[in-house]
Design a protein around this motif. Structure first.
Motif, PDB file in Angstrom:
ATOM      1  N   ARG A 111      40.542 132.211  20.708  1.00  0.00           N
ATOM      2  CA  ARG A 111      39.092 132.005  20.798  1.00  0.00           C
ATOM      3  C   ARG A 111      38.776 131.015  21.931  1.00  0.00           C
ATOM      4  O   ARG A 111      37.880 131.237  22.731  1.00  0.00           O
ATOM      5  CB  ARG A 111      38.589 131.471  19.459  1.00  0.00           C
ATOM      6  CG  ARG A 111      37.113 131.788  19.196  1.00  0.00           C
ATOM      7  CD  ARG A 111      36.735 131.592  17.741  1.00  0.00           C
ATOM      8  NE  ARG A 111      37.152 130.308  17.206  1.00  0.00           N
ATOM      9  CZ  ARG A 111      37.895 130.165  16.103  1.00  0.00           C
ATOM     10  NH1 ARG A 111      38.286 131.224  15.430  1.00  0.00           N
ATOM     11  NH2 ARG A 111      38.219 128.965  15.670  1.00  0.00           N
ATOM     12  N   GLU A 112      39.544 129.953  21.997  1.00  0.00           N
ATOM     13  CA  GLU A 112      39.308 128.939  23.026  1.00  0.00           C
ATOM     14  C   GLU A 112      39.564 129.496  24.427  1.00  0.00           C
ATOM     15  O   GLU A 112      38.810 129.211  25.363  1.00  0.00           O
ATOM     16  CB  GLU A 112      40.174 127.694  22.766  1.00  0.00           C
ATOM     17  CG  GLU A 112      39.577 126.838  21.669  1.00  0.00           C
ATOM     18  CD  GLU A 112      40.448 125.651  21.282  1.00  0.00           C
ATOM     19  OE1 GLU A 112      41.427 125.381  22.006  1.00  0.00           O
ATOM     20  OE2 GLU A 112      40.136 125.017  20.268  1.00  0.00           O
ATOM     21  N   ASP A 169      39.345 132.683  25.277  1.00  0.00           N
ATOM     22  CA  ASP A 169      38.247 133.622  25.555  1.00  0.00           C
ATOM     23  C   ASP A 169      36.995 132.869  26.017  1.00  0.00           C
ATOM     24  O   ASP A 169      36.323 133.272  26.965  1.00  0.00           O
ATOM     25  CB  ASP A 169      37.903 134.445  24.304  1.00  0.00           C
ATOM     26  CG  ASP A 169      38.953 135.518  24.031  1.00  0.00           C
ATOM     27  OD1 ASP A 169      39.776 135.764  24.934  1.00  0.00           O
ATOM     28  OD2 ASP A 169      38.951 136.084  22.924  1.00  0.00           O
ATOM     29  N   GLU A 170      36.709 131.790  25.312  1.00  0.00           N
ATOM     30  CA  GLU A 170      35.521 131.005  25.664  1.00  0.00           C
ATOM     31  C   GLU A 170      35.658 130.420  27.057  1.00  0.00           C
ATOM     32  O   GLU A 170      34.704 130.396  27.832  1.00  0.00           O
ATOM     33  CB  GLU A 170      35.312 129.864  24.654  1.00  0.00           C
ATOM     34  CG  GLU A 170      34.599 130.324  23.391  1.00  0.00           C
ATOM     35  CD  GLU A 170      34.542 129.244  22.326  1.00  0.00           C
ATOM     36  OE1 GLU A 170      34.223 129.587  21.187  1.00  0.00           O
ATOM     37  OE2 GLU A 170      34.844 128.071  22.632  1.00  0.00           O
ATOM     38  N   PHE A 171      36.881 129.979  27.375  1.00  0.00           N
ATOM     39  CA  PHE A 171      37.114 129.388  28.686  1.00  0.00           C
ATOM     40  C   PHE A 171      36.956 130.441  29.785  1.00  0.00           C
ATOM     41  O   PHE A 171      36.322 130.193  30.813  1.00  0.00           O
ATOM     42  CB  PHE A 171      38.519 128.760  28.744  1.00  0.00           C
ATOM     43  CG  PHE A 171      38.820 128.123  30.061  1.00  0.00           C
ATOM     44  CD1 PHE A 171      38.188 126.943  30.436  1.00  0.00           C
ATOM     45  CD2 PHE A 171      39.726 128.710  30.949  1.00  0.00           C
ATOM     46  CE1 PHE A 171      38.444 126.354  31.668  1.00  0.00           C
ATOM     47  CE2 PHE A 171      39.987 128.126  32.181  1.00  0.00           C
ATOM     48  CZ  PHE A 171      39.345 126.951  32.536  1.00  0.00           C
ATOM     49  N   GLU A 214      35.196 133.182  29.615  1.00  0.00           N
ATOM     50  CA  GLU A 214      33.771 133.529  29.700  1.00  0.00           C
ATOM     51  C   GLU A 214      33.015 132.469  30.510  1.00  0.00           C
ATOM     52  O   GLU A 214      32.181 132.774  31.366  1.00  0.00           O
ATOM     53  CB  GLU A 214      33.203 133.613  28.280  1.00  0.00           C
ATOM     54  CG  GLU A 214      31.848 134.301  28.231  1.00  0.00           C
ATOM     55  CD  GLU A 214      31.215 134.154  26.855  1.00  0.00           C
ATOM     56  OE1 GLU A 214      30.015 133.879  26.812  1.00  0.00           O
ATOM     57  OE2 GLU A 214      31.951 134.289  25.845  1.00  0.00           O
ATOM     58  N   TYR A 215      33.356 131.204  30.250  1.00  0.00           N
ATOM     59  CA  TYR A 215      32.730 130.086  30.971  1.00  0.00           C
ATOM     60  C   TYR A 215      33.026 130.171  32.465  1.00  0.00           C
ATOM     61  O   TYR A 215      32.131 130.042  33.302  1.00  0.00           O
ATOM     62  CB  TYR A 215      33.243 128.763  30.392  1.00  0.00           C
ATOM     63  CG  TYR A 215      32.885 127.552  31.225  1.00  0.00           C
ATOM     64  CD1 TYR A 215      31.590 127.026  31.207  1.00  0.00           C
ATOM     65  CD2 TYR A 215      33.846 126.934  32.033  1.00  0.00           C
ATOM     66  CE1 TYR A 215      31.267 125.919  31.972  1.00  0.00           C
ATOM     67  CE2 TYR A 215      33.527 125.828  32.803  1.00  0.00           C
ATOM     68  CZ  TYR A 215      32.238 125.321  32.781  1.00  0.00           C
ATOM     69  OH  TYR A 215      31.921 124.239  33.543  1.00  0.00           O
ATOM     70  N   ARG A 266      31.140 132.968  34.089  1.00  0.00           N
ATOM     71  CA  ARG A 266      29.730 132.605  34.260  1.00  0.00           C
ATOM     72  C   ARG A 266      29.570 131.661  35.453  1.00  0.00           C
ATOM     73  O   ARG A 266      28.692 131.833  36.287  1.00  0.00           O
ATOM     74  CB  ARG A 266      29.234 131.936  32.975  1.00  0.00           C
ATOM     75  CG  ARG A 266      27.726 132.075  32.770  1.00  0.00           C
ATOM     76  CD  ARG A 266      27.300 131.665  31.385  1.00  0.00           C
ATOM     77  NE  ARG A 266      27.752 130.356  31.001  1.00  0.00           N
ATOM     78  CZ  ARG A 266      28.474 130.096  29.927  1.00  0.00           C
ATOM     79  NH1 ARG A 266      28.830 131.061  29.132  1.00  0.00           N
ATOM     80  NH2 ARG A 266      28.841 128.863  29.637  1.00  0.00           N
TER      81      ARG A 266
END
Lengths: 144, 247
Positions: free
Chosen positions: A14-15, A17-19, A21-22, A25
């Motif tokens: 999850r972390e 994936d979030e990274f 995505e960040y 962006r």
């Protein structure tokens, strides 16, 4: 034991994936600047007072308060607003490929948590003013 | 070698009124001076260059131009900048403009600017205040019913230019309208131009500026953003500080 192991893996995934995505962006913002997702980013000013934040956002070409959508969480403000007409990149004197926009989008992350239920907003002369009371404003003590 | 070069491509009139504006609070001066150039159909007469300026040229009608340019018409000269300039350039620029104004026997140097007011949103028509370098300038402003700024600080390029002109007791007038600090303010620019047109007897049609206010605000968003970055270095926050004599 195996449950805990997989929970750690899931959390790591999850972390990551979030990274990713960040980073995607950030990369898109670097390349496209404000011209991201057919929205332009309006000018905004955040003022911090001891008990609240006052945010003003310049929204020229937005005519009606009903064309403004504000979403609040405890530490994020998302403002989206529809313009009454389309704005072209040539209006913005930009040399990049001609694109048209008809909306604003602004995301503001706040350093301290706010109480969204006590927040208020006004719209005057094309400027949106948000008053966002902070969640905790310390404890008062008496001077002995 | 000169830090700031002034390249004259056309004859610059002697004894003119020289308007000199840079992007600043609410972009009041930048909007007002470029509007003046357009509405009076002023002629391009040269440009300024410096190693201290950002490495930028601007394209207008396919023609590459310096972002800091000179325009003339009759007895009016305008020096404007389309970009925010770094602090280290401003000191030399103010000095060079003051010298150049003397060479050209300029009658008076006029700057247009904004005074940031927190309640700007509630103000229908911004008031205009004046600052005069000499007693004659202040008398001239009083006679023309321009309220003089009595106490406070001025910071940034206009302060430097006033200082340079004051050194030799030369005329310099700053016309400052109540304005937004961080948002382009065409309404404040219209107020400044209205006052300028009255006191210098120059007819300017301000209707399009007021009618196209929203277009200006959108177009100038990026320039405003870049100008805000320069405020911190230019000590703009001093303008909110009462001077020591208040204490």
């Amino acid at each position: 034991m195996s449950y805990e192991f997989f929970e750690i893996i899931r959390r790591l995934k999850r972390e990551v994936d979030e990274f990713i995505e960040y980073m995607e962006r950030r990369f898109a913002e670097e390349i496209m600047g404000d011209h991201w997702a057919e929205c332009i980013e309006p000018l905004a000013e955040v003022r911090e007072l001891p008990d609240r934040y006052i945010i003003t956002i310049d929204l020229p070409c937005v005519r009606d308060k009903n064309n403004i959508n504000i979403k609040l969480t405890e530490n994020t403000v998302i403002v989206e607003a529809q313009m009454y007409r389309k704005v072209s990149t040539s209006d913005l004197l930009s040399n990049i490929k001609k694109t048209e926009f008809s909306a604003y989008r602004k995301v503001i992350r706040l350093p301290q948590e706010i109480d969204p239920k006590r927040a208020s907003a006004t719209f005057k002369r094309g400027i949106l003013i948000l008053e966002l009371p902070k969640k905790s404003y310390g404890h008062e003590i008496r001077v002995e | 070698m000169e830090k700031i070069l002034i390249i004259e491509e056309e004859k610059i009139p002697q004894n003119s009124v020289l308007i000199n504006c840079l992007p600043d609070v609410g972009l009041v001066g930048a909007i007002a001076s470029s509007y003046l150039v357009e509405k009076l159909d002023m002629k391009y007469a040269g440009y300024l260059d410096s190693a201290l300026f950002p490495p930028i040229i601007v394209l207008h009608k396919e023609r590459p131009l310096s972002p800091v340019r000179i325009y003339v018409k009759d007895n009016l000269t305008v020096v404007l900048s389309e970009i925010a300039l770094p602090l280290e350039a401003l000191r030399y620029l103010a000095k060079r403009i003051a010298e150049w104004a003397e060479e050209k026997a300029v009658k008076t140097v006029v700057t247009f600017g904004g005074i940031p007011v927190p309640n700007r949103i509630d103000i229908e028509k911004p008031k205009v205040y004046g600052v005069g370098a000499t007693e004659e300038d202040r008398d001239f402003l009083r006679k023309n019913n321009v309220k003089l700024l009595k106490e406070g600080f001025m910071a940034g390029y206009y302060a430097l230019l006033l200082k340079e002109r004051m050194k030799k007791r030369n005329s310099c007038i700053a016309l400052l309208a109540e304005s937004h600090l961080q948002y382009p303010d065409p309404g404040a620019a219209a107020s400044v131009l209205e006052t300028f047109s009255k006191i210098f007897n120059i007819n300017i049609d301000l209707k399009p500026l007021i009618e196209q206010e929203e277009e200006y605000r959108i177009k100038l968003k990026e320039l405003m953003k870049r100008t805000i970055e320069t405020f911190r270095h230019a000590q703009k926050s001093y303008e909110y500080t009462p001077p020591l004599t208040y204490v």
